[in-house]
Design a protein around this motif. Structure first.
Motif, short mmCIF file in Angstrom:
data_model
loop_
_atom_site.label_atom_id
_atom_site.label_comp_id
_atom_site.label_asym_id
_atom_site.label_seq_id
_atom_site.Cartn_x
_atom_site.Cartn_y
_atom_site.Cartn_z
N LEU A 68 38.52 43.02 36.21
CA LEU A 68 37.48 42.09 36.62
C LEU A 68 37.81 40.69 36.12
N THR A 90 26.57 37.71 37.69
CA THR A 90 27.61 38.32 38.51
C THR A 90 28.39 39.39 37.75
N CYS A 94 29.18 43.09 39.16
CA CYS A 94 30.50 43.71 39.12
C CYS A 94 30.46 45.05 38.41
N LEU A 133 38.57 42.37 41.27
CA LEU A 133 37.27 41.84 41.71
C LEU A 133 36.95 40.63 40.83
N CYS A 135 34.52 38.12 39.40
CA CYS A 135 33.08 38.06 39.13
C CYS A 135 32.60 36.64 38.86
N LEU A 258 31.30 37.61 45.55
CA LEU A 258 32.40 38.16 44.76
C LEU A 258 33.68 38.04 45.57
N VAL A 271 32.22 47.58 48.07
CA VAL A 271 31.52 46.54 47.31
C VAL A 271 30.23 46.14 48.01
#
Length: 323
Positions: A68, A90, A94, A133, A135, A258, A271
């Motif tokens: 992340l 966020t 996540c 991902l 965040c 994201l 997601v």
């Protein structure tokens, strides 16, 4: 992403609803998660995975690791608290995705790596597979969408100016002959540069948001251009919050999402469906209150920011998905 170039992203606040409609319509050909709308009172189920794993989900399964990305000073979205831990609105979203991955892939011992990123390196790190991902608070733009993918939006913000009240800056026209600071690679920098010649000010790029704030506080710049929510966080955590004000007409109204790898429909669907569960279950209200309407670390400041009608519309639109 098919259709993104047709969207007018430089929208005024009154046109956010149209922008949202265009964004979700543009995704229909990309993510099969956008199927028939769910009923208003229906809670979208958490995602499951059937068939062969591809893209990011396969990488996560094979390595036992998800990475992340986070920002160190993007209060209240993603930032480091007084214990050195990345936290924020966020980050909670996540970690909802992380929990869904653990369940769907039957990986209760999935390892999570948190990586500090900047506006300059976030896109390369997502593209090359280092970050799975992101965040951090990312604005959806057609230029970025040529390189990376985005989840469905989770917030709406406006790019405005943070200024020191003693300088009597009310808008861009008051900056003639002065310096404006913006974080390199941010939409604030892009928008400021578009107006610099017209209004006769200079743009100073900073490494990140924290450096931008220091540049403003020390007087090397008379304004700091950034999303208004983030500016509220910096103002609230300044040594003397009452010395600063957020001013000017919005330079742009933005959709925040994201960031993930482009052309990975399986992970995007995963997601988006996780976010739809968070939105439709009402959990998003708790998360928003936690970070925007209650005291938050490190200084226990309350930003007192209620969700706008545009933000509520983002949540409503984002909950209208099915597996």
């Amino acid at each position: 992403m098919t259709g993104l170039k047709e969207v007018n992203w430089n929208i005024a606040a009154k046109r956010v609803a149209l922008g949202l409609s265009l964004w979700f319509a543009a995704q229909a050909g990309v993510s099969t998660a956008l199927a028939a709308p769910a009923k208003a009172d229906a809670v979208v189920a958490l995602p499951t995975v059937s068939g062969e794993l591809t893209g990011t989900l396969k990488k996560i399964h094979d390595t036992g690791l998800i990475t992340l990305g986070y920002r160190e000073a993007a209060i209240p979205f993603a930032y480091v608290n007084d214990k050195g831990k990345p936290v924020g609105y966020t980050m909670d979203l996540c970690y909802a995705v992380v929990d869904a991955v653990k369940t769907a892939l039957n990986m209760p011992n999935l390892r999570v790596r948190e990586m500090s990123i900047t506006p300059q390196n976030r896109i390369p790190l997502v593209k090359n597979g280092t970050v799975d991902l992101d965040c951090a608070p990312n604005t959806i733009t057609p230029e970025r969408a040529e390189q990376v993918g985005f989840s469905n939006p989770y917030y709406v913000s406006e790019v405005r100016l943070l200024v020191n009240k003693k300088d009597n800056i009310r808008d861009l026209q008051d900056l003639k002959g002065q310096n404006l600071v913006a974080s390199a690679g941010s939409t604030g920098e892009r928008l400021a540069r578009m107006q610099a010649d017209k209004f006769g000010f200079r743009v100073i790029p900073a490494r990140d948001h924290a450096e931008s704030m220091i540049t403003l506080e020390t007087g090397r710049a008379k304004a700091f251009a950034l999303d208004d929510v983030l500016l509220s966080g910096f103002r609230a955590n300044a040594r003397d919050p009452e010395s600063f004000a957020i001013v000017g007409a919005p330079l742009e109204t933005e959709l925040n999402a994201l960031m993930l790898r482009r052309d990975d429909p399986q992970f995007k669907r995963f997601v988006d469906t996780t976010l739809a569960h968070v939105y439709s279950s009402g959990e998003i209200r708790r998360i928003q209150r936690k970070w925007f309407q209650q005291p938050i670390p490190p200084r226990n400041v309350n930003l007192n920011l209620e969700p706008s009608k545009e933000v509520v519309e983002v949540w409503r639109k984002g909950s209208q998905v099915t597996e």
